[in-house]
Design a protein around this motif. Structure first.
Motif, mmCIF file in Angstrom:
data_model
loop_
_atom_site.group_PDB
_atom_site.id
_atom_site.type_symbol
_atom_site.label_atom_id
_atom_site.label_comp_id
_atom_site.label_asym_id
_atom_site.label_seq_id
_atom_site.Cartn_x
_atom_site.Cartn_y
_atom_site.Cartn_z
ATOM 1 N N ASN A 10 5.808 6.858 15.738
ATOM 2 C CA ASN A 10 6.514 7.608 14.849
ATOM 3 C C ASN A 10 5.603 9.086 14.290
ATOM 4 O O ASN A 10 4.556 8.746 14.526
ATOM 5 N N SER A 11 6.250 9.989 14.240
ATOM 6 C CA SER A 11 5.536 11.296 14.074
ATOM 7 C C SER A 11 5.181 11.230 12.568
ATOM 8 O O SER A 11 5.816 10.456 11.626
ATOM 9 N N ASP B 288 1.747 -4.039 19.323
ATOM 10 C CA ASP B 288 2.520 -4.258 18.021
ATOM 11 C C ASP B 288 1.745 -4.132 16.739
ATOM 12 O O ASP B 288 2.173 -3.505 15.797
ATOM 13 N N ARG B 289 0.629 -4.930 16.901
ATOM 14 C CA ARG B 289 -0.377 -4.682 15.800
ATOM 15 C C ARG B 289 -0.825 -3.396 15.399
ATOM 16 O O ARG B 289 -0.862 -2.844 14.297
ATOM 17 N N SER B 290 -1.321 -2.661 16.523
ATOM 18 C CA SER B 290 -1.838 -1.264 16.414
ATOM 19 C C SER B 290 -0.482 -0.409 15.637
ATOM 20 O O SER B 290 -0.847 0.331 14.331
ATOM 21 N N ARG B 291 0.720 -0.642 15.828
ATOM 22 C CA ARG B 291 1.849 0.223 15.565
ATOM 23 C C ARG B 291 2.206 -0.310 14.177
ATOM 24 O O ARG B 291 2.500 0.567 13.286
ATOM 25 N N ASP B 292 2.299 -1.510 13.867
ATOM 26 C CA ASP B 292 2.244 -2.062 12.541
ATOM 27 C C ASP B 292 1.499 -1.618 11.593
ATOM 28 O O ASP B 292 1.638 -1.003 10.447
ATOM 29 N N THR B 293 0.186 -1.403 11.996
ATOM 30 C CA THR B 293 -1.089 -0.871 11.044
ATOM 31 C C THR B 293 -0.706 0.466 11.147
ATOM 32 O O THR B 293 -0.989 0.984 9.691
ATOM 33 N N LEU C 245 -0.107 2.168 7.249
ATOM 34 C CA LEU C 245 -0.864 3.301 6.621
ATOM 35 C C LEU C 245 0.047 4.313 5.999
ATOM 36 O O LEU C 245 -0.208 4.978 5.142
ATOM 37 N N GLY C 246 1.012 4.854 6.987
ATOM 38 C CA GLY C 246 1.931 5.816 6.610
ATOM 39 C C GLY C 246 2.715 5.490 5.296
ATOM 40 O O GLY C 246 3.081 6.225 4.320
ATOM 41 N N GLU C 247 2.977 4.248 4.968
ATOM 42 C CA GLU C 247 3.447 3.628 3.956
ATOM 43 C C GLU C 247 2.627 3.954 2.676
ATOM 44 O O GLU C 247 3.074 3.972 1.487
ATOM 45 N N MET C 248 1.353 3.700 3.012
ATOM 46 C CA MET C 248 0.527 4.105 1.847
ATOM 47 C C MET C 248 0.160 5.271 1.669
ATOM 48 O O MET C 248 -0.985 5.814 0.876
ATOM 49 N N ASN C 249 0.854 6.451 2.249
ATOM 50 C CA ASN C 249 0.614 7.809 1.952
ATOM 51 C C ASN C 249 -0.725 8.166 2.818
ATOM 52 O O ASN C 249 -1.554 9.166 2.267
ATOM 53 N N ARG D 77 -2.330 17.257 -0.688
ATOM 54 C CA ARG D 77 -2.491 16.700 -2.063
ATOM 55 C C ARG D 77 -0.974 16.899 -2.615
ATOM 56 O O ARG D 77 -0.574 16.045 -3.565
ATOM 57 N N LEU D 78 -0.054 17.901 -2.399
ATOM 58 C CA LEU D 78 1.097 17.966 -2.666
ATOM 59 C C LEU D 78 2.195 16.987 -2.425
ATOM 60 O O LEU D 78 2.976 16.561 -3.008
ATOM 61 N N LYS D 79 1.743 16.296 -1.335
ATOM 62 C CA LYS D 79 2.616 15.076 -0.335
ATOM 63 C C LYS D 79 1.972 13.865 -0.882
ATOM 64 O O LYS D 79 2.702 12.939 -0.636
ATOM 65 N N GLY D 80 1.015 13.822 -1.832
ATOM 66 C CA GLY D 80 0.565 12.508 -2.238
ATOM 67 C C GLY D 80 -0.575 12.180 -1.287
ATOM 68 O O GLY D 80 -0.928 10.832 -1.390
#
Length: 71
Positions: A70-71, A33-38, A42-46, A8-11
């Motif tokens: 990426n971790s 590549d599709r899985s990695r991009d997905t 998701l990470g960009e969407m928090n 919650r603190l990290k959004g």
């Protein structure tokens, strides 16, 4: 602090979990590549991305690094 409080603190409001072997990791030990991009989107969407596996942490990290996840 509980995980939900940290998220919650990290959004982070959602979590997506995926199996590693045979689902995310293909038989040739690559991730599409599709899985990695997905996962990156998701990470960009928090959205917290969780890899679920029965492997040891050492074994998981060895393949995770070679797949450029990426971790």
């Amino acid at each position: 602090m509980l995980l939900k409080d940290t998220c919650r603190l990290k959004g982070i409001e959602s979590i997506v979990a995926t199996d590693f072997d045979g689902t995310l990791l293909r038989s040739d030990h690559t991730v599409s590549d599709r899985s990695r991009d997905t996962l990156n989107k998701l990470g960009e969407m928090n959205i917290l991305r969780v890899i679920v596996t029965g492997r040891s942490l050492y074994s998981l990290n060895k393949d995770r690094k070679s797949t450029r996840l990426n971790s």
